[in-house]
Design a protein around this motif. Sequence first.
Motif, PDB file in Angstrom:
ATOM      1  N   GLU A   1     -68.075 -27.861 -52.519  1.00  0.00           N
ATOM      2  CA  GLU A   1     -66.959 -27.427 -51.674  1.00  0.00           C
ATOM      3  C   GLU A   1     -67.375 -27.183 -50.232  1.00  0.00           C
ATOM      4  OE1 GLU A   1     -63.923 -24.971 -54.207  1.00  0.00           O
ATOM      5  OE2 GLU A   1     -65.923 -24.169 -54.561  1.00  0.00           O
ATOM      6  N   SER A   2     -66.366 -27.084 -49.359  1.00  0.00           N
ATOM      7  CA  SER A   2     -66.614 -26.875 -47.942  1.00  0.00           C
ATOM      8  C   SER A   2     -67.462 -25.631 -47.696  1.00  0.00           C
ATOM      9  CB  SER A   2     -65.284 -26.743 -47.196  1.00  0.00           C
ATOM     10  OG  SER A   2     -64.481 -27.889 -47.385  1.00  0.00           O
TER      11      SER A   2
ATOM     12  N   SER B   1     -67.862 -33.213 -53.540  1.00  0.00           N
ATOM     13  CA  SER B   1     -66.456 -33.577 -53.709  1.00  0.00           C
ATOM     14  C   SER B   1     -65.628 -33.395 -52.440  1.00  0.00           C
ATOM     15  CB  SER B   1     -65.835 -32.742 -54.843  1.00  0.00           C
ATOM     16  OG  SER B   1     -66.466 -33.002 -56.065  1.00  0.00           O
ATOM     17  N   GLU B   2     -65.949 -32.367 -51.639  1.00  0.00           N
ATOM     18  CA  GLU B   2     -65.147 -32.098 -50.446  1.00  0.00           C
ATOM     19  C   GLU B   2     -65.823 -32.544 -49.158  1.00  0.00           C
ATOM     20  OE1 GLU B   2     -63.581 -28.148 -50.206  1.00  0.00           O
ATOM     21  OE2 GLU B   2     -62.954 -28.096 -52.294  1.00  0.00           O
TER      22      GLU B   2
ATOM     23  N   ARG C   1     -60.826 -31.350 -55.844  1.00  0.00           N
ATOM     24  CA  ARG C   1     -60.273 -32.057 -54.681  1.00  0.00           C
ATOM     25  C   ARG C   1     -60.979 -33.388 -54.410  1.00  0.00           C
ATOM     26  NH1 ARG C   1     -60.558 -26.681 -53.580  1.00  0.00           N
ATOM     27  NH2 ARG C   1     -58.565 -25.617 -53.224  1.00  0.00           N
ATOM     28  N   GLY C   2     -61.798 -33.833 -55.344  1.00  0.00           N
ATOM     29  CA  GLY C   2     -62.449 -35.127 -55.169  1.00  0.00           C
ATOM     30  C   GLY C   2     -61.430 -36.245 -55.038  1.00  0.00           C
ATOM     31  N   SER C   3     -61.775 -37.267 -54.249  1.00  0.00           N
ATOM     32  CA  SER C   3     -60.841 -38.363 -53.990  1.00  0.00           C
ATOM     33  C   SER C   3     -61.554 -39.700 -54.129  1.00  0.00           C
ATOM     34  CB  SER C   3     -60.256 -38.251 -52.584  1.00  0.00           C
ATOM     35  OG  SER C   3     -59.539 -39.423 -52.226  1.00  0.00           O
ATOM     36  N   GLU C   4     -60.841 -40.692 -54.680  1.00  0.00           N
ATOM     37  CA  GLU C   4     -61.389 -42.036 -54.774  1.00  0.00           C
ATOM     38  C   GLU C   4     -61.536 -42.685 -53.401  1.00  0.00           C
ATOM     39  OE1 GLU C   4     -56.928 -42.461 -55.685  1.00  0.00           O
ATOM     40  OE2 GLU C   4     -58.502 -40.946 -55.723  1.00  0.00           O
ATOM     41  N   PHE C   5     -60.882 -42.117 -52.398  1.00  0.00           N
ATOM     42  CA  PHE C   5     -60.978 -42.655 -51.037  1.00  0.00           C
ATOM     43  C   PHE C   5     -62.078 -41.978 -50.217  1.00  0.00           C
ATOM     44  CE2 PHE C   5     -56.523 -43.261 -52.360  1.00  0.00           C
ATOM     45  CZ  PHE C   5     -56.476 -44.647 -52.319  1.00  0.00           C
TER      46      PHE C   5
ATOM     47  N   THR D   1     -50.234 -33.495 -64.399  1.00  0.00           N
ATOM     48  CA  THR D   1     -51.581 -33.147 -63.943  1.00  0.00           C
ATOM     49  C   THR D   1     -52.015 -34.210 -62.945  1.00  0.00           C
ATOM     50  OG1 THR D   1     -52.734 -34.431 -65.638  1.00  0.00           O
ATOM     51  CG2 THR D   1     -52.086 -32.168 -66.207  1.00  0.00           C
ATOM     52  N   ARG D   2     -53.025 -33.890 -62.160  1.00  0.00           N
ATOM     53  CA  ARG D   2     -53.457 -34.839 -61.138  1.00  0.00           C
ATOM     54  C   ARG D   2     -54.021 -36.117 -61.771  1.00  0.00           C
ATOM     55  NH1 ARG D   2     -57.429 -33.451 -56.018  1.00  0.00           N
ATOM     56  NH2 ARG D   2     -57.120 -35.400 -54.895  1.00  0.00           N
TER      57      ARG D   2
END
Length: 860
Positions: free
Chosen positions: A281-282, A306-307, A340-344, A596-597
């Motif tokens: 995380e941040s 992830s962030e 908050r992980g993102s494929e982008f 869910t996400r």
Amino acid sequence: MQWKALALAGFLYLLWCTGSPLANVSRPPHAASIEAKCRALKLQAGPPEDFHDRRTRPHLIQNAKLWTGGNNGTEVVNGDVLIDKGLIMDIYGSELVVIDAKGAWITPGIVDIHSHLGNAASPELEGALDDNSPKGTIQPWLRSLDGLNTHDDAYSLSSIAGGVTAALTGGQAFAIKLRKTQERSSMSMVLEAPYQTNSSFSDPILPPRWRHMNSTRLDIVYAFREAYDTARKIKEKQDDYCSKTLANDWEGLGDFPENLQWEALVDVLRGRVKVNISCYESVDFDGIVRLSNEFKFPISAFHHASEAFLVPDLIKKTYGPTPAIALFATNARYKREAYRGSEFAPRILAEHGVTVLMKSDHPVMKSPYLLLYEAQQASFYAMDSLRTWRWIASITSNSASVMGMAHRIGYIKEGKSCLISHLIIWDSHPLALGATPKQVFNDGVPQLLHAHVVEKPETFQQTPPVPNFDKEAQAALVVFVNVQSVFAPSAAGVNQVFSAADAGALGAVLVKKGRITCVGVCRMDISDTKVIDLEGGSISPGLVSFGSPLGLEYIAAEDSTNDSPIHDRLTEKGVPDMIGGDGAMIRAADGLLFQTRDALLAYRAGVTSVIVAPTSQSALGGLGVSFSLGAAHRLQRGAVLHEVTGVHMAVRQSSGPSVSTQIALLRRLLLRPKVTNGEIPLVSEAHSADPIASLLLLKKEVEHAKGQTIQMTITGAAEAHLLAQELGEADVGVILNPARSFPYRWADRRVLAGPPLTEHTPISVLVAHNVTVGVGVLEVWDARNTRFDIAWASLSAGRKMSKAQVFALASTNLMQLLTGKLHIDREQGDMVATKGGDLLDFGTNVVAVVSPARGLVDIL
């Protein structure tokens, strides 16, 4: 060279100190070794002098497309490459073995920057797990080498089948090569063993080799600060001590100040250690960035991270060069820090000038193909086909450079800067889905005696296109134009109901309120109709996901966000009498969690429904449910497709109740008429061939006793191919979960790996014996990748299955195996539309979901 000059200066100085009449200060007997040790503290890490001294049989690979890693990962050379003495050379040698690559792609061997290979050995056994220690938060003295298991089955599977030739393992980490050595020892697998491996200081004449350290996620920043402060004090004492010895001032010095427990962290402060830090995380990044600036040490890479894509400017404030970021492509949301992980994320970080690395974190990503698969997925979501080579760099040259091993691996170079020959000859473009090694060279030694390679179309040699992911809206009246093909469910499974090749032209598909009313040539008034151009795309059945708790959990590691596991009736106090006691059948439908996400991401990838059973570690699980991923809640129209699907059970080899005890429980329950009457299937998880055989016998016994047929499906099924004939004869279906086998546990050890190690795959063997086969996933984040799993299954099976059969693996077959229904009702089942190709093509994305059950078309 720097080290030669320092060594010469040291030698002359020692002569002066010991032979000059001016040297009348009392010197201790060990003065020379102490002075050499002090001078060695100033040497910088680098490659060893004997780097080019290699002996292997030469190989000439002709007619290849070489991705070299040069020019920021854009250099591609058409030509030949000679491997001699384990190095990439530009001269010919004797006893030359000539390999005609026939235009195949060649890349450097894959480098896994974050792995627990050897420390978390496969198959997983409790006595062979050495990947983590529970003894404390900060333990820089623990070395992965000391627990490196040379019998890990994953070495050959990852290296030979997946092209991984080197990996960074553990806490105080070591870079290892993934091949059998003549010595067969852990030490002989190390790429460049630091001189401190078996002594506190290096040979004073040689430059030190890079050391590595992988720190875990922050528990408390203070624990790190305290550890680094301890190391700083030791370093300052050493520097003060050495400044006096090199000034020939020995009075009252005593012993050289050193501490075996903290010496690795002292080397971190001296810039001799490649520091890799796992944090998410941040706030984690903020703490570590402040720590690096407080104690002035660089960081090679942040892992998991992830962030990181949210705070690239913060990452750049780290002391020294900007750290690289080592990521998963789509694995996220397994705990709060990863939510908050993102494929982008890889694309965003690359656009900010941050070096991106893809990793396996083996055994988290256990399949031998998954490291290459991570790079393929990063490319898929990057939406930038012109710069796709950076994703090959993310698992080769970038990883090698971040490890400090670019002089050995990760590139293809010749001449004086030649590298150890870690090379892969691919059967297709390395970013094409299902790319498989035809040969792997590790230290110049070929690893495949014979490769089982599937012939692929010429298009697989080209850089794969990538889709766009623009979100649109929702509509009730839609016409799809320029349609190449339409696949639809039927009583026989999946059929192709339209082909442009047969019709002589691209067709159209008209949809009213979620129902397809016309396919091919359609008359319509398009004035008030949403028109979607599929550009030669396709419409096919929506995919079904099974095997993970998708729909029962938001974040795996956060109990408060999930539906809790049900009672284990063999090890816990029984189910309360008020809900039926031990005979109660718990329903997954009652614990469903919508929107869910992971459900949203799977839906956008063409997975439109899920079959899930209650979360359980018990032999008796409960009743499954089938539901729509596009629904907002359980009361919405079309939300629940089947309130009850099947009775779910499991037979596992574990430290709990014996297999025979679990079978006895199932026998007792199956002989009770309330459990099942043959209308819904008995779905039993079993991995080893032995309990699968017991289940087949139990099925026969119960059918004889009850006088009726039981529908049975085996899930997991790692060794089911060993009983393919018996399964076919018993009319028992199989859901392979995961879709690509790997020896996770002892019960999985007799897997059929598939190409290039074996000609056949579990799917091809089972289908050949008339077994109905489906594929599943293990974790919720992976449901979105179902389309890639079935495409890979098709490629590995030699493309002998029709596209309709491949679609059925994750649609009609799953429905039949899990609900007992023979097919998905075309009037109720979802369909998905893809642009530019069908759902099995890597370069396409889902643009719409046609949902008759909900009476609409979701335009994605």
